[in-house]
Design a protein around this motif. Structure first.
Motif, PDB file in Angstrom:
ATOM      1  N   VAL A 228       0.835  -1.198   0.000  1.00  0.00           N
ATOM      2  CA  VAL A 228       0.000   0.000   0.000  1.00  0.00           C
ATOM      3  C   VAL A 228       0.872   1.251   0.000  1.00  0.00           C
ATOM      4  O   VAL A 228       1.836   1.349   0.772  1.00  0.00           O
ATOM      5  CB  VAL A 228      -0.915  -0.002   1.250  1.00  0.00           C
ATOM      6  CG1 VAL A 228      -1.640   1.328   1.391  1.00  0.00           C
ATOM      7  CG2 VAL A 228      -1.908  -1.160   1.174  1.00  0.00           C
ATOM      8  N   ASN A 229       0.568   2.184  -0.874  1.00  0.00           N
ATOM      9  CA  ASN A 229       1.216   3.496  -0.852  1.00  0.00           C
ATOM     10  C   ASN A 229       0.425   4.352   0.127  1.00  0.00           C
ATOM     11  O   ASN A 229      -0.608   4.924  -0.206  1.00  0.00           O
ATOM     12  CB  ASN A 229       1.212   4.109  -2.256  1.00  0.00           C
ATOM     13  CG  ASN A 229       2.000   5.403  -2.306  1.00  0.00           C
ATOM     14  OD1 ASN A 229       2.046   6.161  -1.330  1.00  0.00           O
ATOM     15  ND2 ASN A 229       2.612   5.680  -3.448  1.00  0.00           N
ATOM     16  N   LEU A 230       0.910   4.410   1.364  1.00  0.00           N
ATOM     17  CA  LEU A 230       0.143   5.033   2.439  1.00  0.00           C
ATOM     18  C   LEU A 230      -0.112   6.512   2.180  1.00  0.00           C
ATOM     19  O   LEU A 230      -1.226   7.012   2.400  1.00  0.00           O
ATOM     20  CB  LEU A 230       0.877   4.828   3.765  1.00  0.00           C
ATOM     21  CG  LEU A 230       0.106   5.216   5.032  1.00  0.00           C
ATOM     22  CD1 LEU A 230      -1.222   4.486   5.112  1.00  0.00           C
ATOM     23  CD2 LEU A 230       0.952   4.925   6.264  1.00  0.00           C
ATOM     24  N   LEU A 231       0.911   7.232   1.715  1.00  0.00           N
ATOM     25  CA  LEU A 231       0.741   8.671   1.470  1.00  0.00           C
ATOM     26  C   LEU A 231      -0.329   8.921   0.417  1.00  0.00           C
ATOM     27  O   LEU A 231      -1.151   9.842   0.541  1.00  0.00           O
ATOM     28  CB  LEU A 231       2.072   9.285   1.036  1.00  0.00           C
ATOM     29  CG  LEU A 231       3.178   9.326   2.108  1.00  0.00           C
ATOM     30  CD1 LEU A 231       4.461   9.881   1.513  1.00  0.00           C
ATOM     31  CD2 LEU A 231       2.727  10.171   3.298  1.00  0.00           C
ATOM     32  N   GLU A 232      -0.334   8.077  -0.590  1.00  0.00           N
ATOM     33  CA  GLU A 232      -1.344   8.233  -1.648  1.00  0.00           C
ATOM     34  C   GLU A 232      -2.745   7.883  -1.126  1.00  0.00           C
ATOM     35  O   GLU A 232      -3.717   8.574  -1.419  1.00  0.00           O
ATOM     36  CB  GLU A 232      -0.984   7.336  -2.829  1.00  0.00           C
ATOM     37  CG  GLU A 232      -1.954   7.452  -4.007  1.00  0.00           C
ATOM     38  CD  GLU A 232      -1.534   6.558  -5.163  1.00  0.00           C
ATOM     39  OE1 GLU A 232      -2.434   6.029  -5.834  1.00  0.00           O
ATOM     40  OE2 GLU A 232      -0.317   6.386  -5.382  1.00  0.00           O
TER      41      GLU A 232
END
Length: 323
Positions: A108-112
């Motif tokens: 998962v791209n957390l910031l996105e």
């Protein structure tokens, strides 16, 4: 007091990974960051170890704060926090976070993801349910459930609300429940609610039995839970029958013993006894058999019909008076 042993080579400076600063530090509590940085400094400068009391004194924290910090960073994957012995001593190895920034694929791209309002709202609700800020690893995991487990945000919130209602807010416990739901092919709120009801109905019986034994449900181990499952589901015994076995255990051992109770119930199941009435009937038969004495061989002598003799006639015959 605990001692923490470091596994790292010595250096003249304390390098802090940009990955730690950018990804992990912003979400962490200030005292957790202080613990990480001080320990990193000790480790880099060749200290073999440091105890929790010294760290707490240096940082003006409690020793419990030090332990909470290490557990937090271990959950985040920033350090490897492993026990050395049963005396409260641990090995701490700082993970190379440069590898973290190179991970690709399905993570998962957390910031996105945090730019999505619905995702942010879900995570905010989860934090309220567990009454603490979420670690980055937790947030990534909960978000990934939507893709990997096909859980909607509503199901995720229901799952965590259910765990929190049981006083279980530990990340590992919540993940274990999530996998159980997935294994049971839960896809909708209705299926989740039905599963919770079925599980709770089972535990209502478990708690009655454990309460009867004077044991809290949080104190039992997996083998004991498996025995409860066997008694209630496999053997299909009513709670009062299981309690009867508990009574017998107490009468004979003066304590609760799961294996002894299991032996009693297994014997009843083998004999086809399902109710209290069945057990009482068998007990009466056993008592009756014990009460009726076995006839000895000498008793057979008394079964013959005894002869009746005319002693006057016999006397006359012996004296010759009958002639």
């Amino acid at each position: 007091m605990s001692t923490f042993m470091f596994k790292k080579s010595s250096s003249d400076y304390t390098p802090v990974s940009n990955v730690f600063i950018e990804k992990y530090m912003p979400r962490a509590r200030g005292e957790f960051v202080k613990v990480y940085l001080l320990a990193l400094k000790y480790c880099i400068h060749g200290e073999l170890g440091v105890n929790s009391s010294l760290m707490a004194s240096t940082l003006h924290l409690l020793e419990s704060d030090i332990m909470n910090a290490w557990n937090y960073w271990n959950e985040e994957g920033v350090v490897k926090f492993t026990p050395i012995d049963k005396m409260g001593n641990f090995n701490i190895e700082f993970v190379d976070l440069t590898e973290d920034s190179q991970k690709t694929g399905n993570e998962v791209n957390l910031l996105e993801e945090l730019t999505n309002n619905s995702t942010k709202d879900m995570l905010h609700e989860i934090e309220k349910l567990v009454s603490r800020p979420l670690a980055s690893k937790e947030m990534s995991t909960y978000i990934s459930w939507q893709r990997d487990l096909s859980f909607s945000p509503e199901i995720i919130l229901l799952l965590i609300e259910y765990c929190a209602s049981k006083g279980k807010c530990d990340y590992r416990y919540i993940e274990k429940v999530a996998l159980a739901w997935h294994d049971n092919n839960i896809k909708t709120i209705e299926q989740a609610q039905a599963f919770i009801k079925k599980h709770e109905d089972k535990w209502v019986k478990y708690k009655k039995i454990l309460s009867y034994l004077g044991i809290k449900d949080g104190e039992i181990m997996k083998p004991q839970e498996d025995m409860l499952d066997k008694w209630v589901n496999s053997y299909a015994f009513p709670v009062e029958v299981i309690q009867k076995a508990c009574d017998i255990c107490f009468e004979r051992l003066n304590r609760a013993d799961f294996k002894y109770i299991d032996a009693i119930l297994s014997s009843w199941y083998k004999d086809g006894l399902k109710t209290i009435q069945d057990i009482q009937t068998k007990d009466r038969k056993s008592t009756f058999k014990k009460a009726v004495p076995h006839k000895s061989q000498n008793d057979n002598f008394n079964n013959f019909e005894q002869r009746v003799y005319d002693y006057d006639s016999l006397e006359k015959k012996l004296l010759g008076w009958d002639k």
